[in-house]
Design a protein around this motif. Sequence first.
Motif, PDB file in Angstrom:
ATOM      1  N   THR A 165       0.723  -3.777  46.201  1.00  0.00           N
ATOM      2  CA  THR A 165       1.694  -4.708  46.778  1.00  0.00           C
ATOM      3  C   THR A 165       3.055  -4.562  46.115  1.00  0.00           C
ATOM      4  O   THR A 165       4.086  -4.449  46.798  1.00  0.00           O
ATOM      5  CB  THR A 165       1.214  -6.163  46.613  1.00  0.00           C
ATOM      6  N   ALA A 166       3.073  -4.558  44.795  1.00  0.00           N
ATOM      7  CA  ALA A 166       4.339  -4.456  44.066  1.00  0.00           C
ATOM      8  C   ALA A 166       5.009  -3.104  44.286  1.00  0.00           C
ATOM      9  O   ALA A 166       6.218  -2.978  44.090  1.00  0.00           O
ATOM     10  CB  ALA A 166       4.111  -4.695  42.578  1.00  0.00           C
ATOM     11  N   GLY A 167       4.210  -2.104  44.699  1.00  0.00           N
ATOM     12  CA  GLY A 167       4.779  -0.796  45.000  1.00  0.00           C
ATOM     13  C   GLY A 167       5.574  -0.772  46.294  1.00  0.00           C
ATOM     14  O   GLY A 167       6.399   0.129  46.510  1.00  0.00           O
ATOM     15  N   VAL A 168       5.330  -1.775  47.166  1.00  0.00           N
ATOM     16  CA  VAL A 168       6.058  -1.845  48.441  1.00  0.00           C
ATOM     17  C   VAL A 168       6.894  -3.120  48.563  1.00  0.00           C
ATOM     18  O   VAL A 168       7.617  -3.290  49.531  1.00  0.00           O
ATOM     19  CB  VAL A 168       5.085  -1.758  49.650  1.00  0.00           C
ATOM     20  N   ASP A 169       6.786  -4.019  47.579  1.00  0.00           N
ATOM     21  CA  ASP A 169       7.489  -5.304  47.635  1.00  0.00           C
ATOM     22  C   ASP A 169       8.021  -5.627  46.247  1.00  0.00           C
ATOM     23  O   ASP A 169       7.246  -5.897  45.318  1.00  0.00           O
ATOM     24  CB  ASP A 169       6.520  -6.404  48.105  1.00  0.00           C
ATOM     25  N   ASN A 170       9.340  -5.604  46.098  1.00  0.00           N
ATOM     26  CA  ASN A 170       9.949  -5.782  44.764  1.00  0.00           C
ATOM     27  C   ASN A 170      10.228  -7.238  44.417  1.00  0.00           C
ATOM     28  O   ASN A 170      10.976  -7.527  43.470  1.00  0.00           O
ATOM     29  CB  ASN A 170      11.231  -4.959  44.651  1.00  0.00           C
ATOM     30  N   ARG A 171       9.622  -8.182  45.150  1.00  0.00           N
ATOM     31  CA  ARG A 171       9.844  -9.608  44.890  1.00  0.00           C
ATOM     32  C   ARG A 171       8.861 -10.165  43.861  1.00  0.00           C
ATOM     33  O   ARG A 171       8.714 -11.385  43.740  1.00  0.00           O
ATOM     34  CB  ARG A 171       9.747 -10.389  46.198  1.00  0.00           C
ATOM     35  N   VAL A 172       8.220  -9.296  43.127  1.00  0.00           N
ATOM     36  CA  VAL A 172       7.214  -9.692  42.135  1.00  0.00           C
ATOM     37  C   VAL A 172       7.821  -9.622  40.745  1.00  0.00           C
ATOM     38  O   VAL A 172       8.444  -8.623  40.380  1.00  0.00           O
ATOM     39  CB  VAL A 172       5.978  -8.773  42.224  1.00  0.00           C
ATOM     40  N   CYS A 173       7.634 -10.677  39.945  1.00  0.00           N
ATOM     41  CA  CYS A 173       8.237 -10.695  38.604  1.00  0.00           C
ATOM     42  C   CYS A 173       7.312 -10.126  37.536  1.00  0.00           C
ATOM     43  O   CYS A 173       7.770  -9.707  36.470  1.00  0.00           O
ATOM     44  CB  CYS A 173       8.643 -12.112  38.225  1.00  0.00           C
ATOM     45  N   ALA A 174       5.995 -10.117  37.772  1.00  0.00           N
ATOM     46  CA  ALA A 174       5.045  -9.600  36.781  1.00  0.00           C
ATOM     47  C   ALA A 174       3.681  -9.425  37.451  1.00  0.00           C
ATOM     48  O   ALA A 174       3.374 -10.064  38.453  1.00  0.00           O
ATOM     49  CB  ALA A 174       4.923 -10.547  35.596  1.00  0.00           C
ATOM     50  N   ILE A 175       2.865  -8.536  36.861  1.00  0.00           N
ATOM     51  CA  ILE A 175       1.510  -8.284  37.351  1.00  0.00           C
ATOM     52  C   ILE A 175       0.536  -8.339  36.186  1.00  0.00           C
ATOM     53  O   ILE A 175       0.801  -7.777  35.119  1.00  0.00           O
ATOM     54  CB  ILE A 175       1.381  -6.893  38.011  1.00  0.00           C
ATOM     55  N   ILE A 176      -0.585  -9.009  36.406  1.00  0.00           N
ATOM     56  CA  ILE A 176      -1.728  -8.912  35.495  1.00  0.00           C
ATOM     57  C   ILE A 176      -2.838  -8.240  36.292  1.00  0.00           C
ATOM     58  O   ILE A 176      -3.259  -8.754  37.330  1.00  0.00           O
ATOM     59  CB  ILE A 176      -2.187 -10.287  34.999  1.00  0.00           C
ATOM     60  N   ALA A 177      -3.284  -7.092  35.832  1.00  0.00           N
ATOM     61  CA  ALA A 177      -4.318  -6.331  36.531  1.00  0.00           C
ATOM     62  C   ALA A 177      -5.504  -6.145  35.595  1.00  0.00           C
ATOM     63  O   ALA A 177      -5.424  -5.405  34.617  1.00  0.00           O
ATOM     64  CB  ALA A 177      -3.783  -4.975  36.990  1.00  0.00           C
ATOM     65  N   GLY A 200      -6.837  -2.447  49.730  1.00  0.00           N
ATOM     66  CA  GLY A 200      -5.400  -2.402  49.481  1.00  0.00           C
ATOM     67  C   GLY A 200      -4.618  -1.718  50.568  1.00  0.00           C
ATOM     68  O   GLY A 200      -3.401  -1.906  50.680  1.00  0.00           O
ATOM     69  N   TYR A 201      -5.277  -0.918  51.400  1.00  0.00           N
ATOM     70  CA  TYR A 201      -4.586  -0.186  52.470  1.00  0.00           C
ATOM     71  C   TYR A 201      -3.850  -1.165  53.384  1.00  0.00           C
ATOM     72  O   TYR A 201      -2.687  -0.949  53.733  1.00  0.00           O
ATOM     73  CB  TYR A 201      -5.597   0.642  53.254  1.00  0.00           C
ATOM     74  N   LEU A 202      -4.506  -2.253  53.788  1.00  0.00           N
ATOM     75  CA  LEU A 202      -3.872  -3.304  54.587  1.00  0.00           C
ATOM     76  C   LEU A 202      -3.567  -4.547  53.760  1.00  0.00           C
ATOM     77  O   LEU A 202      -2.593  -5.264  54.037  1.00  0.00           O
ATOM     78  CB  LEU A 202      -4.778  -3.691  55.763  1.00  0.00           C
ATOM     79  N   GLU A 203      -4.386  -4.799  52.739  1.00  0.00           N
ATOM     80  CA  GLU A 203      -4.237  -6.027  51.952  1.00  0.00           C
ATOM     81  C   GLU A 203      -2.882  -6.137  51.259  1.00  0.00           C
ATOM     82  O   GLU A 203      -2.388  -7.246  51.031  1.00  0.00           O
ATOM     83  CB  GLU A 203      -5.365  -6.127  50.915  1.00  0.00           C
ATOM     84  N   LYS A 204      -2.276  -5.016  50.922  1.00  0.00           N
ATOM     85  CA  LYS A 204      -0.970  -5.095  50.246  1.00  0.00           C
ATOM     86  C   LYS A 204       0.073  -5.754  51.148  1.00  0.00           C
ATOM     87  O   LYS A 204       0.952  -6.479  50.679  1.00  0.00           O
ATOM     88  CB  LYS A 204      -0.501  -3.713  49.797  1.00  0.00           C
ATOM     89  N   PHE A 205      -0.035  -5.529  52.444  1.00  0.00           N
ATOM     90  CA  PHE A 205       0.894  -6.171  53.377  1.00  0.00           C
ATOM     91  C   PHE A 205       0.546  -7.649  53.571  1.00  0.00           C
ATOM     92  O   PHE A 205       1.435  -8.477  53.775  1.00  0.00           O
ATOM     93  CB  PHE A 205       0.871  -5.437  54.714  1.00  0.00           C
TER      94      PHE A 205
END
Length: 300
Positions: A165-177, A127-132
């Motif tokens: 990703t959603a912590g740095v990019d607000n273009r996400v409408c929902a997350i399933i984790a 996630g360190y790089l993958e979020k970008f």
Amino acid sequence: MAILILILALVILLAYFLLVNFVGPSMILKPRQKNFLIDGKIISSPSELGLDYENVEIKSFDGVTLKGWLVKAGSNLVGNVIYIHGTYTNKAFGLKRAKFLSEAGYNVLLIDLRYHGESGGSFCTYGYLEKFDVSEWISFLLKRFPDVPIALFGISLGGAVAIQTAGVDNRVCAIIAEGSFANFYDLIFDYHKVKFKFSPKFLINKVLENVERTSGIKVNEISPIEYVKKVSCPVLYIHGKNDETVKPWHSIVLHRYTSNSEILLVEGAGHVNSWEVLGDGYREKIIEFLWKNCNKNKIQ
């Protein structure tokens, strides 16, 4: 006797040196991948499940080639879902989920994370790089489908990447984790404790120091629990109560710190096998959550 003790000491020192400098960091940064099987057959394309798709490719912010499959919605398009696989796996592991999501009206972008599947990259960085990288995929989808909302569906490592990703990019409408970890250090410590029955903190710390030296990542920044505090979209956490790979407390804590979330703890389920335990109830829960929070007809 003294010579035997000296030899034993040298062997122990050599084993320690190899473990903390080479074996340990390599196991973390370069996880060995598995083939995806359905009914004993290796699946190499969505078309083998009757899915309409295209091969897609982008470049990451640092020049790494990232590849994926864009599975087309089988009915009227209502949303996009980016499926993010777990460690040791690849985009093919999301095909069965892509099938029911496609039938419900969602395009499903199944991506290979860096150092997985057909994508490039020297290391898995959790996630360190993958979020970008995922943020670049979001931009890719928005160019193709500008008015269609995007959800992230992550399994195990993929869940942690989705949150970051959603912590740095607000273009996400929902997350399933599903089966996500809350903190990378605790994940590594617990994993070695379960697998090897021996996980001294000084040894884990030395291994992680060399992980940072080798890859350039910062281990203390791989912490979904910190990123989730910045997530504004709804999150659905799913976790097996018998999960020994990523303990259920990870999702419980993440749920506690998420402003808008729900959690489904599945009795009798282990690591990311809640679908097998819940059956149709699993699909229904996913579709219900997405339909409510990631549906272009409702959002507009």
